[in-house]
Design a protein around this motif. Structure first.
Motif, PDB file in Angstrom:
ATOM      1  N   PHE A  61      19.084 -18.089  -1.611  1.00 43.53           N
ATOM      2  CA  PHE A  61      19.408 -18.659  -3.010  1.00 43.53           C
ATOM      3  C   PHE A  61      20.525 -17.709  -3.923  1.00 43.53           C
ATOM      4  O   PHE A  61      21.384 -18.596  -4.592  1.00 43.53           O
ATOM      5  CB  PHE A  61      17.978 -18.474  -3.624  1.00 43.53           C
ATOM      6  N   SER A  62      20.226 -16.327  -3.787  1.00 44.39           N
ATOM      7  CA  SER A  62      21.672 -15.749  -4.558  1.00 44.39           C
ATOM      8  C   SER A  62      22.786 -16.007  -3.971  1.00 44.39           C
ATOM      9  O   SER A  62      23.856 -16.170  -4.661  1.00 44.39           O
ATOM     10  CB  SER A  62      21.312 -14.241  -4.573  1.00 44.39           C
ATOM     11  N   GLY A  63      22.735 -15.900  -2.654  1.00 43.96           N
ATOM     12  CA  GLY A  63      23.961 -16.458  -1.969  1.00 43.96           C
ATOM     13  C   GLY A  63      24.591 -17.715  -2.086  1.00 43.96           C
ATOM     14  O   GLY A  63      25.815 -18.028  -2.182  1.00 43.96           O
ATOM     15  N   LEU A  64      23.799 -18.845  -2.324  1.00 43.93           N
ATOM     16  CA  LEU A  64      24.370 -20.256  -2.858  1.00 43.93           C
ATOM     17  C   LEU A  64      24.707 -20.184  -4.173  1.00 43.93           C
ATOM     18  O   LEU A  64      25.780 -20.673  -4.449  1.00 43.93           O
ATOM     19  CB  LEU A  64      23.021 -21.046  -2.607  1.00 43.93           C
ATOM     20  N   LEU A  65      24.267 -19.341  -5.233  1.00 45.28           N
ATOM     21  CA  LEU A  65      24.741 -19.339  -6.519  1.00 45.28           C
ATOM     22  C   LEU A  65      26.013 -18.541  -6.360  1.00 45.28           C
ATOM     23  O   LEU A  65      26.927 -19.052  -7.023  1.00 45.28           O
ATOM     24  CB  LEU A  65      23.775 -18.371  -7.254  1.00 45.28           C
ATOM     25  N   SER A  66      26.183 -17.569  -5.448  1.00 42.68           N
ATOM     26  CA  SER A  66      27.676 -16.844  -5.352  1.00 42.68           C
ATOM     27  C   SER A  66      28.584 -17.953  -4.656  1.00 42.68           C
ATOM     28  O   SER A  66      29.709 -17.774  -5.301  1.00 42.68           O
ATOM     29  CB  SER A  66      27.477 -15.725  -4.641  1.00 42.68           C
ATOM     30  N   LEU A 128      21.272 -13.429 -13.608  1.00 38.08           N
ATOM     31  CA  LEU A 128      21.269 -14.704 -13.230  1.00 38.08           C
ATOM     32  C   LEU A 128      21.207 -15.447 -14.396  1.00 38.08           C
ATOM     33  O   LEU A 128      21.553 -16.525 -14.655  1.00 38.08           O
ATOM     34  CB  LEU A 128      20.389 -15.013 -12.046  1.00 38.08           C
ATOM     35  N   GLN A 129      20.184 -15.233 -15.403  1.00 36.58           N
ATOM     36  CA  GLN A 129      19.862 -15.888 -16.262  1.00 36.58           C
ATOM     37  C   GLN A 129      20.924 -15.993 -17.438  1.00 36.58           C
ATOM     38  O   GLN A 129      21.177 -17.292 -18.290  1.00 36.58           O
ATOM     39  CB  GLN A 129      18.824 -15.404 -17.039  1.00 36.58           C
ATOM     40  N   LYS A 130      21.771 -14.963 -17.382  1.00 36.58           N
ATOM     41  CA  LYS A 130      23.004 -15.101 -18.196  1.00 36.58           C
ATOM     42  C   LYS A 130      24.072 -15.994 -17.528  1.00 36.58           C
ATOM     43  O   LYS A 130      24.803 -16.804 -18.254  1.00 36.58           O
ATOM     44  CB  LYS A 130      23.564 -13.599 -18.473  1.00 36.58           C
ATOM     45  N   ASN A 131      24.117 -15.752 -16.391  1.00 35.04           N
ATOM     46  CA  ASN A 131      25.357 -16.897 -15.607  1.00 35.04           C
ATOM     47  C   ASN A 131      24.537 -16.859 -14.234  1.00 35.04           C
ATOM     48  O   ASN A 131      24.906 -16.147 -13.399  1.00 35.04           O
ATOM     49  CB  ASN A 131      26.745 -15.715 -15.713  1.00 35.04           C
ATOM     50  N   PRO A 132      24.091 -18.042 -14.147  1.00 35.98           N
ATOM     51  CA  PRO A 132      23.538 -18.463 -12.666  1.00 35.98           C
ATOM     52  C   PRO A 132      24.297 -18.178 -11.529  1.00 35.98           C
ATOM     53  O   PRO A 132      23.632 -18.481 -10.431  1.00 35.98           O
ATOM     54  CB  PRO A 132      22.880 -19.607 -12.834  1.00 35.98           C
ATOM     55  N   SER A 133      25.410 -18.310 -11.769  1.00 36.07           N
ATOM     56  CA  SER A 133      26.361 -18.354 -10.462  1.00 36.07           C
ATOM     57  C   SER A 133      27.211 -16.896 -10.393  1.00 36.07           C
ATOM     58  O   SER A 133      28.161 -16.767  -9.746  1.00 36.07           O
ATOM     59  CB  SER A 133      27.555 -19.332 -10.712  1.00 36.07           C
ATOM     60  N   SER A 134      26.744 -15.785 -11.050  1.00 36.56           N
ATOM     61  CA  SER A 134      27.540 -14.526 -11.108  1.00 36.56           C
ATOM     62  C   SER A 134      27.266 -13.690 -10.037  1.00 36.56           C
ATOM     63  O   SER A 134      27.597 -12.482 -10.112  1.00 36.56           O
ATOM     64  CB  SER A 134      27.328 -13.965 -12.533  1.00 36.56           C
ATOM     65  N   VAL A 135      25.833 -13.938  -9.252  1.00 38.32           N
ATOM     66  CA  VAL A 135      25.269 -12.840  -8.429  1.00 38.32           C
ATOM     67  C   VAL A 135      26.236 -12.827  -7.042  1.00 38.32           C
ATOM     68  O   VAL A 135      26.751 -13.740  -6.701  1.00 38.32           O
ATOM     69  CB  VAL A 135      23.947 -13.277  -7.896  1.00 38.32           C
ATOM     70  N   SER A 137      27.411 -12.483  -3.583  1.00 37.09           N
ATOM     71  CA  SER A 137      26.794 -12.929  -2.544  1.00 37.09           C
ATOM     72  C   SER A 137      26.402 -11.860  -1.471  1.00 37.09           C
ATOM     73  O   SER A 137      26.975 -10.986  -1.093  1.00 37.09           O
ATOM     74  CB  SER A 137      27.619 -14.034  -1.878  1.00 37.09           C
ATOM     75  N   SER A 138      25.227 -12.157  -0.915  1.00 35.31           N
ATOM     76  CA  SER A 138      24.623 -11.363   0.207  1.00 35.31           C
ATOM     77  C   SER A 138      24.918 -12.073   1.652  1.00 35.31           C
ATOM     78  O   SER A 138      24.391 -11.659   2.677  1.00 35.31           O
ATOM     79  CB  SER A 138      23.226 -10.884   0.009  1.00 35.31           C
ATOM     80  N   THR A 139      25.641 -13.248   1.419  1.00 35.81           N
ATOM     81  CA  THR A 139      25.999 -14.240   2.594  1.00 35.81           C
ATOM     82  C   THR A 139      24.687 -14.535   3.140  1.00 35.81           C
ATOM     83  O   THR A 139      23.905 -15.000   2.524  1.00 35.81           O
ATOM     84  CB  THR A 139      26.925 -13.505   3.403  1.00 35.81           C
ATOM     85  N   ILE A 238      19.271 -21.954   2.538  1.00 32.20           N
ATOM     86  CA  ILE A 238      19.593 -23.444   2.078  1.00 32.20           C
ATOM     87  C   ILE A 238      21.115 -23.921   2.744  1.00 32.20           C
ATOM     88  O   ILE A 238      22.167 -23.370   2.746  1.00 32.20           O
ATOM     89  CB  ILE A 238      19.716 -23.516   0.583  1.00 32.20           C
ATOM     90  N   ASP A 239      20.888 -25.076   3.711  1.00 28.89           N
ATOM     91  CA  ASP A 239      22.049 -25.703   4.205  1.00 28.89           C
ATOM     92  C   ASP A 239      22.828 -26.330   3.402  1.00 28.89           C
ATOM     93  O   ASP A 239      22.483 -26.927   2.581  1.00 28.89           O
ATOM     94  CB  ASP A 239      21.333 -26.567   5.633  1.00 28.89           C
ATOM     95  N   LEU A 240      24.210 -26.144   3.879  1.00 30.49           N
ATOM     96  CA  LEU A 240      25.133 -27.097   3.114  1.00 30.49           C
ATOM     97  C   LEU A 240      25.191 -28.262   3.845  1.00 30.49           C
ATOM     98  O   LEU A 240      25.582 -29.410   3.034  1.00 30.49           O
ATOM     99  CB  LEU A 240      26.696 -26.390   3.249  1.00 30.49           C
TER     100      LEU A 240
END
Length: 663
Positions: A61-66, A128-135, A137-139, A238-240
């Motif tokens: 999930f965090s990788g997807l946000l990244s 993530l709450q401040k910027n859900p896309s800022s984490v 990526s752990s790939t 999560i698959d692309l």
């Protein structure tokens, strides 16, 4: 990048001579790289991204946000200062620049419907709450497991093995983390110990029994918050691209033939659903399912069995369909004395076709393929790889590395170098300014520049990824893997394919489901798919206000995006490509992986005519050890392989694999 890094360091340097250079680690490129390496070719497989798979990848999930954040920043692959490559081009050469950014993903939209727990002290959650896309990526965050492709019936046996612990190389300070074989790369990028989970087949007989839930009980159930999703984000894969494997499809056959099936594990799809008259129902697949179905009358059951028997050998009865060759499959079904109920089942749940675009012959082929795949690994024709579709490209990368292929992620290629006299590509130049020579080059479509693709007309795929709290059709078992085709809800729209994954597929956290939606694009993904989402689900926050909506599964989080579909592009559409540069396409909109396998095999035969495509690896008994440390036979298509033994300790890593036979 500092000026000192403009030239490659000792650790960053790659060998300069190869037979084949493959750019991109998507499924067709990975299959082709494995086939070339197995054929004894020197293969360099590189990718500008930090993860395997390209648009075939799977993310935590965090990788997807990244990943979303990278595209939000325009995915500029050439943003860093890079070594000037123009000075490396000789007077007798010309360069073909490659694209500096990936434009295959468009119209990304993210929606979070669950509450965010602001009292949570976890640093990652707060960020993530401040910027859900800022984490960062752990790939890919899970181990690549070793297991065998299990089966229930037929007499095919599959050998499986588990590698000795010493076969998992550790990080070596003298080797660049970007230049390594697959074993080493995966050991570094995956966190956690390796595990092995047995293939799941059909559940208990009563697991498909529908369960009615009291809305008052549901409202009392534990609430899922965004913090929980983030905290257990590593349980998501999560698959692309959303695909399944036909049990008798080309990919399964290739996995078994090449023994790559040892590197992955699969779960069978447990049920096929249909959406009819506003309700989700289970489709009977097997003969027993048909005659046990309560949705069909006895007359309908006999009519359906008779028609399916005809589809199995329709080629033997051309007079039955020749008059309808130019008609759609839906029109043909109306002439076969089938009730509207049966026509719906056959068209949308068995042939999995749309009303208008599917011809009669295509519909008959699809129906026959569906029926032939039944019963090989379960009661449905489909398998799903544990940990997601992104595992499959990595399995073939592992095979390539086993036979000597070199892998390098985060390695950007600036240009192809073409000899003016011969018109053939002779080298690439990477972002370090290193020149790497080869005989053949394979490039994934997204790496080609706008100039090269100026005459190409791309299609688009609309995708949605949902995290939900309940299954579309609840039963006694909460571990169901389902596929559903939703017919077009409005004229001039496409059918939507829905795949629902449970936590036992290792793609989502417990008490949630991961739902993938796919269709051909006519507008943005949200515009194409939102109407189907509203039919099947309700936003999590709205259920408290509208008690009637409690009967539907609730959406906790949603992502919409459009993906480029480069399948079906002919080579002549690309401008100025040398004859020894071959192009692989990205994911197509189809349910299976047939296009990727066919493309990889076709390109392999063009490059190496007459050679066997991905032959089985040599038997352990045929491995000859030369105690003097000299190789008397090179690795190739021969069944005998000579391995150099350096010491008694090293020989322990090459023990004969243990054979496990499964029925």
């Amino acid at each position: 990048m500092s000026p000192e890094a403009s030239s490659p360091s000792m650790a960053d340097c790659l060998p300069t001579e190869f037979d084949v250079v493959v750019i991109g680690t998507g499924l067709p490129e990975s299959i082709l790289a494995a086939a070339c390496s197995r054929n004894g070719q020197r293969v360099l497989h590189i990718d500008s991204k930090s993860y395997y798979g390209g648009n075939w990848a799977s993310f935590s999930f965090s990788g997807l946000l990244s990943w979303l954040d990278e595209y939000k920043q325009n995915s500029d692959l050439g943003g860093e200062s890079t070594a000037a490559w123009q000075d490396l081009i000789h007077e007798t050469e010309v360069a073909i620049a490659l694209s500096r950014k990936d434009e295959t993903i468009q119209h990304r939209e993210v929606f979070c419907y669950v509450s965010k727990d602001m009292d949570d002290n976890i640093e990652e959650i707060d960020a993530l709450q401040k910027n859900p896309s800022s984490v960062a990526s752990s790939t890919l965050s899970k181990p690549l497991d070793f297991a065998s492709l299990s089966k229930e019936t037929h007499s095919l046996y599959i050998t499986s093995y588990k590698m000795p612990a010493k076969d998992n190389p550790k990080s070596d300070g003298g080797i660049s983390p970007e230049v390594t074989d697959v074993e080493e790369t995966l050991e570094k990028e995956y966190c956690g110990a390796k595990t092995c989970i047995h293939t799941s087949l059909d559940g208990d007989k009563d697991e498909d029994k529908p369960v009615m839930e009291d809305s008052t009980d549901r409202s009392k159930s534990n609430r899922i918050t965004y913090s929980q999703i983030i905290e257990e984000g590593r349980k998501f894969n999560i698959d692309l691209v959303s695909k399944l494997l036909y049990s008798k499809g080309l990919l399964i056959d290739l996995l078994i033939k090449s023994n790559v099936s040892h590197y992955a594990e699969f779960k069978n799809v447990t049920r096929i659903l249909t959406f009819r008259e506003g309700k989700v129902e289970k489709v009977p697949c097997s003969r027993a399912d048909v005659f046990n179905s309560k949705e069909l009358t006895m007359v309908e059951k006999r009519m359906l069995m008779k028609f399916l028997a005809f589809c199995l050998d329709y080629e033997q009865h051309p007079d039955e369909y020749q008059a309808f060759m130019q008609s759609s499959f839906s029109e043909y079904l109306k002439t076969k004395n089938l009730t509207p109920n049966l026509q719906h089942f056959v068209l949308h749940s068995i042939a999995m076709a749309s009303d208008s675009s599917c011809t009669t012959i295509d519909g008959l082929k699809a129906t026959k393929n569906f029926l032939q795949c039944l019963g090989r690994f379960g009661n449905t024709p489909f398998l799903f790889p544990l940990y997601g579709q992104g595992e499959i490209p990595q399995c073939f990368c592992r095979m390539c590395a086993v036979f000597g292929g070199i892998y390098c992620l985060r390695r950007k290629v600036q240009c192809l170098v073409v000899d003016k006299e011969s018109g053939r590509c002779i080298a690439i130049i990477d972002h370090f300014g290193q020149r790497i020579n080869a005989k053949y080059f394979v490039v994934e479509d997204s790496y080609l520049s706008e100039e090269t693709c100026s005459n190409v007309q791309y299609k688009q795929i609309s995708r949605a990824v949902l995290i939900t709290d309940e299954s579309l059709l609840k039963t006694d078992s909460d571990q169901q893997v389902s596929i559903l085709i939703v017919p077009p809800l409005e004229p001039a729209t496409c059918a939507v394919r829905v795949t629902e994954l449970c936590s036992s597929t290792m793609t989502c956290m417990k008490n949630t489901y991961l739902v993938h939606m796919t269709c051909s694009s006519s507008k943005t993904a949200k515009e194409d798919l939102e109407s189907v989402v509203k039919k099947l689900f309700t936003p999590y926050a709205q259920t408290e206000k509208n008690k009637e909506e409690l009967t539907k599964p609730r959406v906790l989080w949603a992502l919409y995006f459009n993906m480029r579909d480069s399948s079906g592009i002919s080579r002549s559409s690309y401008t100025g490509l040398p004859s020894n540069v071959y192009v692989c396409s990205g994911p197509d909109c189809g349910l299976g992986n047939e296009h990727a396998v066919k493309q990889a095999e076709t390109l392999f035969q063009e490059i190496f005519p007459g050679e066997e495509f991905c032959p089985p690896p040599p038997n352990p008994e045929d491995i000859i050890f030369d105690g003097d440390g000299k190789q008397t036979e090179t690795l190739g298509t021969s069944n005998k392989v000579v391995v150099e033994v350096e010491s008694d300790e090293g020989s322990k890593d090459l023990e004969s694999p243990e054979k496990h036979f499964q029925n």
